[in-house]
Every structure is written in C-alpha cells, then in structure tokens.
Design an enzyme around this catalytic site. Sequence first.
Site, PDB file in Angstrom:
ATOM      1  N   SER A 260       0.688  -1.142   0.228  1.00  0.00           N
ATOM      2  CA  SER A 260      -0.036  -0.128   0.006  1.00  0.00           C
ATOM      3  C   SER A 260       0.786   1.087  -0.054  1.00  0.00           C
ATOM      4  O   SER A 260       0.418   2.264  -0.458  1.00  0.00           O
ATOM      5  CB  SER A 260      -0.935  -0.004   1.215  1.00  0.00           C
TER       6      SER A 260
ATOM      7  N   HIS B  10      -0.162   5.047   7.024  1.00  0.00           N
ATOM      8  CA  HIS B  10       0.486   5.240   6.060  1.00  0.00           C
ATOM      9  C   HIS B  10       0.818   6.772   6.021  1.00  0.00           C
ATOM     10  O   HIS B  10       0.247   7.488   6.666  1.00  0.00           O
ATOM     11  CB  HIS B  10      -0.167   5.032   4.312  1.00  0.00           C
TER      12      HIS B  10
ATOM     13  N   ASP C  98      -3.272   8.109   8.238  1.00  0.00           N
ATOM     14  CA  ASP C  98      -4.267   7.280   8.876  1.00  0.00           C
ATOM     15  C   ASP C  98      -3.745   6.262   9.992  1.00  0.00           C
ATOM     16  O   ASP C  98      -4.390   5.384  10.447  1.00  0.00           O
ATOM     17  CB  ASP C  98      -4.962   6.375   7.814  1.00  0.00           C
TER      18      ASP C  98
END
Length: 383
Positions: free
Chosen positions: A41, A348, A345
């Site tokens: 991610s 990240h 968040d």
Amino acid sequence: MKPNRLWSYSMVLLGAMLLFMVAKTECKKCAFKAIFNFGDSNTDTGGFWAAFPAQSPPHGMTYFKKPVGRATDGRVIVDFLAQAIGLPFLSPYLQSIGSDYRQGANFATLASTVRLPQTSLFVTGVSPFSLDIQLRQMKEFKAKVDELPHKGKTSLPSPDIFGKSLYTFYIGQNDFTGNLARLGISGVKEFLPQVVSQIASTIKEIYALGGRTFWVLNLAPIGCYPAFLVELPHNTSDIDQFGCLISYNNAVVDYNNMLKTTLAKTRKELADANVVYVDTHAVLLELFQHPTSHGLRYGTKGCCGYGGGAYNFNQQLYCGNSKQVNGKTVTAKACKDPQNYVSWDGIHATDAANKLTTYAILNGSYFDPPFSLHHYCNIQPIG
C-alpha cells in the site's frame, strides 16, 4: 548518510531543491524510459481498489480531490519519482480502464506481502497479490508486449523498454507487522531471512528479463506509526523520547541491515546491474522525531482517524469508515490540515511526508552504493 542532526537533513532537502531549479534550464532527457514498481500500500496507485472496488473519501483529498486508489491523502513516493524523471503517474497493472503502460506499470497492491500469503505463517486478510504474483504479472506483461504487434495507437511500451527502465521495490512491511501481536518480535524475526531472500531472487529474475537498475526501499520505522503504537503490546519503558517504540524500531533496523547485506551480495552476482539499497527509514525516522523542523507539526498522531488523543487512531474504525457506537453513527474523519502531519491514517504517510521523503531520496545521500539519478536524468521539479 543517516542524518542524526537536523542541520544535515535540512541541507539535504535544500540541496535537492536547488538541483531541481537548475534542472529547469537543461534539455537532457532521462535514460529511464519507464518505471516498474513492486510493493504494498505504500506505493499502490490503485491496483487493490481496481481489483476490489470500495475506496471512499477522504482518501486522495489533498492532491486528487477524490479517491484514486492511494492509501493516503495524495501521492505516494512512486508518484513523486515519476514526476521527477518526467514520466506520468504509473497505471496499476490491475486497472483495465484508462491505463497507459507505455512508460511503465505498477504491480503494487495494498496489503501485499513478500512471502506467499497462503503459508501457515500468515494470517488471513492480506492481499492475494504477493511479490511472487507481482513477478508473474510482470513476466506475463513482458510476454504480451513481445508478442503483440506495435502498429498504430497502443497503450503498451516498445519491446526494448525493459532494459531502459527503473525497477523499484517497496514491500515487506506487512510481512513484518502482520504477526507481531501473535508471534512477537522473536517469532517474526525467524522468518525474515526468507523475506529478503525472496526480494533478491525476484531481482535476479527481472535481471534475466533485461532489467539492470533496481531500487529497493527499506522498511519504515513502524514503531513511530500511530496504528502500531496503539495495536502492538509494549510497556511504557519501551517508548523513547520521541514517542516511538524502541524494541520494534530496533527490530526494523535489524531487518534493514539484513536486507542491505543481501542486496550487496546480489550486486556482486549481477556485476553489470545497479542494485541499490534506499534508506527511506532514515528519512521517515527524522520526520517522525522532528516534524516541526521540516514544516510539519505532528509526528506520531494520525490525521485521519477516530478517537483523538495522542494518536487519533482506533483499530475498530479505520479512516473514512463509519460504525454504530452507543446507538450513534460515528465516522473516522480527516483533519483539516494533512499538510502538517507525517501520518495520514496511522499506517501510511501523508502526501506531504511522501514528498519530503522523495526530495531526500533524489538528492542521492540515502543510496548504498552511491547512485546519482542526476547522472541519468534531467530531474524535474515536483509540486
């Protein structure tokens, strides 16, 4: 170079910015005609959400003004890197509509691991697109490029692109964090040699396909991320003066040293290739420890979350999600000033932190061995 002093780090960023300004007046083109990225991610540009559509606001709010498959409020490191060498943002390999692969492709997906997710070590819930699958996708992509005719308008690159590309890797965080709570640091460490070995073997296979320049970004200091400060078991004595977890960050350093050693061995085996270790850990650790020295305000507090407090992270309510609490619907919302945060968040980095990290990388001081991207490309300013 691992900056322990604020002055040295600030000078790195300033030097990078000056080089960008000088580059504006030059006409040299980039020797790298494409980027092929492998990861999770941290560099996913929409692959996971193309396969499993569900992303909602406020993701993408800062740069794109809408969700576009990034697990942040804006751009990820590979976006900034593409901008810097004059390439468009990488299209996700899994995105069938609107993709353009003439200058590369992104195989990264959210929750990806290096090791195969179906092995007994790993819990369910990780992406099915492990590094091994991403490599298979790369091989299939090259096979299609080699066999299909290249006449007229096409979204595919020319067959000779693979030897003129930069191959980037930013993966391994999920292998490291996925079972920390269950196995502990010592339990996870037992399997990390297999992780670095898999990365090295992947590089060798891409080398056989024609790749010659490889960047491998190391692991971030997970002990500074709000999510892990909330989720991972620890004692107050394990918190350092910057609010980060000492034992977990030390374990990351051990892994990064193992990765660095393995890449050095791989480099000797591939004498005509650039196999480069990229120390993003040092940059992010500096941002977490001294955010105000780099134009930010918050290090170990997430922008988008629920609960407020020191970390603004609730493991039952991730960024953008809603749920019923005591008969009332609550939502994990974004802050109004993500440009002031290192963490988006809790897991990240923000667009702002990714931008600062890319500036530092492009300066060249975080490469082992030394690697001057300016020697290969006319570096473009990034906004």
